[in-house]
Design an enzyme around this catalytic site. Structure first.
Site, PDB file in Angstrom:
ATOM      1  N   THR A   1      30.503  69.053  49.081  1.00  0.00           N
ATOM      2  CA  THR A   1      29.744  68.424  47.825  1.00  0.00           C
ATOM      3  C   THR A   1      30.530  68.701  46.941  1.00  0.00           C
ATOM      4  O   THR A   1      30.836  69.974  46.413  1.00  0.00           O
ATOM      5  CB  THR A   1      28.253  68.644  48.072  1.00  0.00           C
ATOM      6  OG1 THR A   1      28.074  68.049  46.646  1.00  0.00           O
ATOM      7  CG2 THR A   1      27.835  70.036  47.770  1.00  0.00           C
ATOM      8  N   ILE A   2      31.068  67.705  45.812  1.00  0.00           N
ATOM      9  CA  ILE A   2      31.432  68.013  44.697  1.00  0.00           C
ATOM     10  C   ILE A   2      30.354  68.611  43.719  1.00  0.00           C
ATOM     11  O   ILE A   2      30.989  69.112  42.927  1.00  0.00           O
ATOM     12  CB  ILE A   2      31.911  66.618  44.066  1.00  0.00           C
ATOM     13  CG1 ILE A   2      31.053  65.674  43.687  1.00  0.00           C
ATOM     14  CG2 ILE A   2      33.318  66.208  44.791  1.00  0.00           C
ATOM     15  CD1 ILE A   2      31.503  64.594  42.613  1.00  0.00           C
ATOM     16  N   ASP A   3      29.008  68.445  44.159  1.00  0.00           N
ATOM     17  CA  ASP A   3      27.946  68.990  43.299  1.00  0.00           C
ATOM     18  C   ASP A   3      28.040  70.436  43.238  1.00  0.00           C
ATOM     19  O   ASP A   3      27.144  71.111  42.372  1.00  0.00           O
ATOM     20  CB  ASP A   3      26.903  68.392  43.599  1.00  0.00           C
ATOM     21  CG  ASP A   3      26.812  66.967  43.593  1.00  0.00           C
ATOM     22  OD1 ASP A   3      27.354  66.552  43.025  1.00  0.00           O
ATOM     23  OD2 ASP A   3      25.974  66.391  44.039  1.00  0.00           O
TER      24      ASP A   3
ATOM     25  N   HIS B   1      32.616  57.766  39.946  1.00  0.00           N
ATOM     26  CA  HIS B   1      33.374  58.111  41.369  1.00  0.00           C
ATOM     27  C   HIS B   1      34.567  58.554  41.088  1.00  0.00           C
ATOM     28  O   HIS B   1      35.263  58.951  42.024  1.00  0.00           O
ATOM     29  CB  HIS B   1      33.249  56.857  42.078  1.00  0.00           C
ATOM     30  CG  HIS B   1      31.769  56.385  42.859  1.00  0.00           C
ATOM     31  ND1 HIS B   1      30.873  55.976  41.983  1.00  0.00           N
ATOM     32  CD2 HIS B   1      31.031  56.881  43.750  1.00  0.00           C
ATOM     33  CE1 HIS B   1      29.714  55.790  42.345  1.00  0.00           C
ATOM     34  NE2 HIS B   1      29.659  56.558  43.682  1.00  0.00           N
TER      35      HIS B   1
HETATM   36  O1  F6P Z   1      25.844  63.893  46.401  1.00  0.00           O
HETATM   37  C1  F6P Z   1      27.118  63.898  45.513  1.00  0.00           C
HETATM   38  C2  F6P Z   1      27.157  63.000  44.572  1.00  0.00           C
HETATM   39  O2  F6P Z   1      28.368  62.938  44.006  1.00  0.00           O
HETATM   40  C3  F6P Z   1      26.050  62.937  43.566  1.00  0.00           C
HETATM   41  O3  F6P Z   1      26.424  63.633  42.506  1.00  0.00           O
HETATM   42  C4  F6P Z   1      25.816  61.340  43.059  1.00  0.00           C
HETATM   43  O4  F6P Z   1      24.569  61.316  42.366  1.00  0.00           O
HETATM   44  C5  F6P Z   1      25.877  60.855  44.362  1.00  0.00           C
HETATM   45  O5  F6P Z   1      26.922  61.490  45.304  1.00  0.00           O
HETATM   46  C6  F6P Z   1      26.449  59.166  44.106  1.00  0.00           C
HETATM   47  O6  F6P Z   1      27.176  58.906  45.448  1.00  0.00           O
HETATM   48  P1  F6P Z   1      27.113  57.402  45.842  1.00  0.00           P
HETATM   49  O7  F6P Z   1      27.364  56.785  44.751  1.00  0.00           O
HETATM   50  O8  F6P Z   1      28.157  57.264  46.881  1.00  0.00           O
HETATM   51  O9  F6P Z   1      25.939  57.119  46.384  1.00  0.00           O
END
Ligand code: F6P
Length: 342
Positions: free
Chosen positions: A120-122, A272
């Site tokens: 996860t990037i988080d 993104h």
């Molecule tokens: O879980 C990783 C993440 O980058 C979150 O920080 C973000 O809220 C979410 O994905 C958004 O992802 P998507 O737009 O693909 O649903």
């Protein structure tokens, strides 16, 4: 193997490492396409040495991904178990974050042979110091902050940069510190609007006619002592794991700040961009280490466990430990960063 949830730089490094290591044991590898969806409906492709050639430096995942949750589908768990048998899987390596690994954890409890790799990037998975993808996201955000700095200074503006992070402010903290932000707003620390205005006013008094504020998408700002801050949602839709779509706090904040201070304020939402493109060297190495280790875990029969980075070592921990709560920014780290909030 499968990759689930939001894509993440370094996924292909993990896939390549798994295939290369598995081949040293003479094992056959199968790629499940589009996360758990590929096991609910059976979408697979064989993975040999040539199919993982030239992918190390590529962003995204060659296997595709989805936010499919088998536990939200009628008979989903059974379908996954039966389809895994049909395909002839001896073991599965699930590469994902809290949602994908949450599914892996439930399946492991039924005796399903699965090991996890933290993605996860988080960077908010418990039990691992870092997840791959985080370093790339931080570097992209830092580069954006550097660029925004020069235009902010030239125009004497306040600039708000919104980064990802629903529940945890790791990207905001690291990119904000590295990019010299004047204030960092994160979900873990609700902040009052007056505190933001004070930092800006103090800067103005010192002759600093611009401000850089980094805000995590899940941050909450309260307008007064009485009112609790709310998350800013893009819409009310939920995904299969019950998550709302965040995004837009920077725009809301920019409008309020401009009104309150009279300082021209602009917002940039990185979105993104933080998840796309080539992984950093750090993420390529970490992904490769996780991939090789995951195969060793399968060999040793360490099912229901996840590869994790602790200090400089790759170890394994129960998936349960990784997904039972989120790894949030600690007070100590936040207090250190406050030194720069001025
Ligand atoms: O879980 C990783 C993440 O980058 C979150 O920080 C973000 O809220 C979410 O994905 C958004 O992802 P998507 O737009 O693909 O649903």
């Amino acid at each position: 193997m499968l990759t689930g949830g939001g894509d993440c730089p370094g996924l292909n490094a993990v896939i390549r490492a798994i295939v290369r290591k598995a081949l040293t044991y003479g094992w056959e590898c199968v790629g499940i396409e589009n996360g758990w969806k590929g096991l609910v409906d059976i979408y697979t492709r064989p993975l040999d040495i040539n199919s993982v050639s030239g992918i190390l430096q590529k962003g995204g995942t060659i296997l595709g991904t989805s936010r499919t949750n088998p536990y939200k589908i009628d008979g989903g768990e059974q379908k996954v178990i039966e389809n895994a048998k049909k395909i002839g899987l001896d073991a599965l390596i699930a590469i994902g974050g809290e949602d994908t690994l949450g599914v892996a954890n439930k399946l492991a409890k039924t005796g399903f042979k699965v090991v996890g790799v933290p993605k996860t990037i988080d960077n908010d998975l418990n039990g691992t110091d870092y997840t791959f993808g985080f370093d790339t996201a931080v570097n992209i955000a830092m580069d954006a902050i550097d660029r925004i700095h020069t235009t902010a200074e030239s125009h004497h503006r306040a600039m708000i940069i919104e980064v990802m992070g629903r529940h945890a402010g790791w990207i905001a903290m690291h990119a904000g510190i590295a990019g010299g932000a004047d204030l960092i707003l994160i979900p873990e620390k609700e902040i009052k609007l007056d505190e933001i205005i004070k930092v800006m006013n103090d800067r103005d008094k010192r002759g600093r006619t611009f401000s850089i504020i980094v805000v995590a998408e899940g941050a909450r700002i309260s307008e007064s002592d009485q009112k609790e801050g709310e998350m800013i949602l893009q819409d009310q839709k939920l995904d299969a794991f019950g998550h709302v779509r965040l995004g837009g706090i920077a725009n809301v904040l920019a409008e309020i700040i401009e009104k309150k201070t009279g300082v021209e304020t602009r917002a940039t939402i990185l979105g993104h961009i933080q998840r796309g493109g080539s992984p950093t060297a750090y993420d390529r190495v970490l992904g490769s280490r996780f991939g090789v280790y995951a195969v060793e875990m399968v060999k040793a029969g360490k099912f229901g466990r996840m590869a994790a980075l602790q200090g400089t070592e790759i170890v394994d921990i129960p998936i349960e430990e990784a997904v039972s709560s989120l790894k949030l920014v600690e007070d100590k780290f936040y207090d250190m960063a406050r030194t720069f909030f001025r």
